[in-house]
Design an enzyme around this catalytic site. Structure first.
Site, PDB file in Angstrom:
ATOM      1  N   ARG A 134       0.884  -1.186   0.074  1.00 43.25           N
ATOM      2  CA  ARG A 134      -0.018   0.080  -0.026  1.00 43.25           C
ATOM      3  C   ARG A 134       0.931   1.241  -0.006  1.00 43.25           C
ATOM      4  NH1 ARG A 134      -3.093   2.838   4.940  1.00 43.25           N
ATOM      5  NH2 ARG A 134      -4.154   4.457   3.766  1.00 43.25           N
ATOM      6  N   HIS A 165      -3.049  11.008   1.661  1.00 46.07           N
ATOM      7  CA  HIS A 165      -2.307  10.646   2.771  1.00 46.07           C
ATOM      8  C   HIS A 165      -1.777  11.693   3.338  1.00 46.07           C
ATOM      9  CE1 HIS A 165      -1.175   6.712   5.096  1.00 46.07           C
ATOM     10  NE2 HIS A 165      -0.881   7.803   5.968  1.00 46.07           N
ATOM     11  N   GLU A 180      -7.735   8.157   6.920  1.00 45.11           N
ATOM     12  CA  GLU A 180      -7.824   8.633   8.338  1.00 45.11           C
ATOM     13  C   GLU A 180      -8.358  10.099   8.354  1.00 45.11           C
ATOM     14  OE1 GLU A 180      -5.079   7.812  11.126  1.00 45.11           O
ATOM     15  OE2 GLU A 180      -4.508   5.840  10.628  1.00 45.11           O
ATOM     16  N   ASN A 231      -7.712   1.229   9.823  1.00 40.12           N
ATOM     17  CA  ASN A 231      -6.184   1.166  10.464  1.00 40.12           C
ATOM     18  C   ASN A 231      -6.761   1.030  11.962  1.00 40.12           C
ATOM     19  OD1 ASN A 231      -5.288   1.974   8.128  1.00 40.12           O
ATOM     20  ND2 ASN A 231      -4.920   4.045   8.446  1.00 40.12           N
ATOM     21  N   TYR A 277      -4.990   1.507  15.901  1.00 40.67           N
ATOM     22  CA  TYR A 277      -4.029   1.990  16.591  1.00 40.67           C
ATOM     23  C   TYR A 277      -4.402   2.206  17.940  1.00 40.67           C
ATOM     24  CZ  TYR A 277      -1.348   2.844  12.456  1.00 40.67           C
ATOM     25  OH  TYR A 277      -0.548   2.675  11.240  1.00 40.67           O
ATOM     26  N   GLU A 337      -3.721  -0.719   7.959  1.00 39.13           N
ATOM     27  CA  GLU A 337      -2.630  -0.340   8.850  1.00 39.13           C
ATOM     28  C   GLU A 337      -2.837  -0.893  10.155  1.00 39.13           C
ATOM     29  OE1 GLU A 337      -1.462   3.750   9.352  1.00 39.13           O
ATOM     30  OE2 GLU A 337      -1.929   4.275   7.281  1.00 39.13           O
TER      31      GLU A 337
END
Length: 452
Positions: free
Chosen positions: A79, A123, A168, A296, A298, A356
Site C-alpha cells: 500500500r 495521505h 484517516e 487502521n 491503533y 494499517e
C-alpha cells in the site's frame, strides 16, 4: 503467546505492508514537486526537533531496492500513496509531468516484483497552495481533490487494482484542526467538524471520478476506527464515551454507510446540521457505494467526563494494561471489536482490509547487527489471532497490511518513532530487516500462524 493454536487464513488472503509518500519518499522538491502543509508545519516548529520529510527514508530514489526487499520478505502487496503536490503542485489543475513519470516507474517496479499496488490518493500531504485558500475548511478543496483523483486514475488506472480515496479523515480533522498536533496546527473544535464533512465529501466526489476512469478497479476509503470505553458506569462517563466514539467513528462510518450524521453529535458540532456546511445532496454523495472498507487500528482508549475540556467534556486516557514507549494503549485484542463494528453497528457486509496495524517500540541494532523486536512480533501474533476470531463471526476480511515497511517520518514525532518491520539507519539509509520482518515472511508463506 496468548494462544498457541495454529491458524490458517483463506486462500488468496493478502499479506502486505503499508507506506505513505511524505513519510518515506524524501526529495520533496525534486522534479517540480510542490510544497505541502507538512513542509510548512515542520518549518514552523510543529514537529519534534523540526524534523521534516526532506530526506525521510529516501524512497524516492531507493524504491527499486525497497520493492525487491518487500518481495524477498514474502509480501504480496504494497500500500502506497501518491503525493498530491508532486502530481499537482498547486492542487488546482496544473499537472506536473515529472511527477507522473516518477509514479509510472514506481508502479512498474511494484508489478515487476509481483507486488499488487494499493494506492491512497490522499495521505495528508495537502498542497500548501490549497491551504493558502482555506485548506479543508474550504469546501472547494473537496472538488479540487476529485479533479486530482480523476487525473491520477486516468493516467495510472491500468496498473492499480485498489484505489483508496482518503486516509484517516479523523486524524486530518481532529489532530490537525481540533488539537493542533498535526498540520496545519489549528485548535478549533468546530473547525474540525467542518473539515470532517469536507473530507467525507471529498471521498464521495472522488468515487465516481475514479469509476469513470477505471471501471474494474476496487474503490474504498480508510478510517482509523477506535475502541472507546467509559471510565466508569456513571452516566457522565458513559456520555463522554459516546461523544468520543461519535467523533472518532460515527462521524465517518454513519454518513458512509447510512447517509446521515449521528444526531447525538449535533450538540457538539452544530455545523453538521447546518445547511451552510452540509448542503442538499452531500450525504447521498458521501454514501456512494464502495467496494471495500479499509481499517487502521491503533487506538484503544478510556473516556472520562471532564468539564474542563471544551465542548466535548471528555478526557481520553490509556486503558489499564501494557503501554507503548510513548504511553499509548497496547491492545491487540481490540482489533476484533474494530472489525466487528461496521457489521454490528451499521449492518455492513463490505469486504474489509486492515490497511494499517502496528506499534512503535524502542528498536535498535544490537552488537550482532540485527534488530530483535520480539514485542512487535507478540503484538502482531495476538492481533492477527483477533482478526481471525472476527472472521469466524462473519467479517469478510481480505487482507492485512503491516504498518509499516520502513521506519519513516512519523508526523509530529518526527524520526523518534519506529514502526517499520525494516530498520532504517537514516544517516546511511541502510535497510536492516527486523526479526518481525522475517516472522511476517513466514506468516505470509504459510498463510497463517504457526502453533506456538
Amino acid at each position: 503467546m496468548k494462544n498457541s493454536d495454529a491458524i490458517e487464513f483463506p486462500d488468496g488472503f493478502i499479506w502486505g505492508a503499508a507506506t505513505a509518500a511524505y513519510q518515506i519518499e524524501g526529495s520533496r522538491s525534486a522534479d517540480g514537486g510542490g510544497e505541502s502543509i507538512w513542509d510548512v508545519f515542520a518549518r514552523n516548529g510543529g514537529t519534534l526537533n523540526g524534523d521534516n520529510g526532506d530526506i525521510a527514508a529516501d524512497h524516492y530514489r531507493r524504491y527499486p531496492q525497497d520493492h525487491r526487499l518487500a518481495r524477498e520478505l514474502g509480501l504480496r502487496s504494497l500500500r502506497m500513496s501518491f503525493s498530491w503536490p508532486r502530481i499537482s503542485p498547486d492542487g488546482s489543475g496544473t499537472l506536473n509531468p515529472a511527477g507522473f513519470d516518477h509514479y509510472d516507474r514506481v508502479l512498474d517496479s511494484l508489478l515487476e516484483n509481483e507486488l499488487t499496488p494499493m494506492v491512497t490518493l490522499y495521505h495528508w500531504d495537502l498542497p500548501q497552495a490549497l491551504q493558502d485558500k482555506g485548506g479543508w475548511l474550504n469546501r472547494d478543496t473537496a472538488h479540487r481533490f476529485a479533479d486530482y483523483a480523476a487525473s491520477a486514475t486516468r493516467h495510472f488506472g491500468d496498473r492499480v487494482p485498489f484505489w483508496i480515496t482518503t486516509n484517516e479523515p479523523w486524524s486530518c480533522a481532529f489532530l490537525g484542526y481540533a488539537r493542533g498536533l498535526h498540520a496545519p496546527g489549528i485548535r478549533d473544535y468546530h473547525a474540525a467538524g467542518v473539515v470532517a464533512h469536507n473530507l467525507n465529501l471529498a471521498h464521495g466526489l472522488a468515487v465516481p471520478a475514479i469509476r469513470s476512469n477505471v471501471r474494474e478497479a476496487q474503490v474504498g476509503v480508510v478510517h482509523c476506527l477506535q475502541v472507546i470505553e467509559p471510565f466508569s458506569n456513571s452516566p457522565a462517563d458513559i456520555e463522554a464515551a459516546m461523544a468520543v466514539d461519535g467523533e472518532a467513528n460515527g462521524l465517518f462510518l454513519e454518513p458512509l454507510l447510512k447517509g446521515s450524521y449521528p444526531p447525538h453529535m449535533f450538540q457538539y458540532l452544530p455545523c453538521l446540521c447546518d445547511e451552510k456546511t452540509v448542503k442538499d445532496g452531500d450525504l447521498e454523495c458521501i454514501a456512494a457505494p464502495i467496494d471495500f472498507l479499509g481499517l487502521n487500528y491503533y487506538v484503544h482508549e478510556v473516556a472520562r467526563f471532564d468539564r474542563t475540556i471544551p465542548i466535548i467534556h471528555a478526557q481520553r486516557m490509556a486503558p489499564l494494561g501494557p503501554l507503548t514507549s510513548i504511553g499509548s494503549g497496547l491492545s491487540p485484542d481490540g482489533l476484533e471489536e474494530i472489525l466487528l463494528k461496521p457489521v454490528r453497528d451499521y449492518g455492513s457486509s463490505l469486504p474489509i482490509y486492515i490497511t494499517e496495524i502496528g506499534y512503535l517500540f524502542n528498536d535498535y541494532i544490537n552488537p550482532e547487527g540485527t534488530v530483535n523486536d520480539s514485542a512487535r512480533i507478540k503484538y502482531y501474533d495476538e492481533a492477527f489471532r483477533a482478526a481471525h476470531r472476527a472472521m469466524k463471526q462473519g467479517v469478510d476480511l481480505r487482507g492485512i497490511y503491516a504498518w509499516t515497511l520502513l521506519d519513516d517520518f512519523e508526523w509530529d514525532s518526527g524520526y523518534s518513532s519506529r514502526y517499520g518491520i525494516v530498520f532504517v539507519e537514516y544517516g546511511t539509509q541502510n535497510r536492516i530487516p527486523k526479526d518481525s520482518a522475517y516472522w511476517l515472511r513466514d506468516v505470509a508463506r504459510r498463510n497463517g500462524l504457526a502453533r506456538g
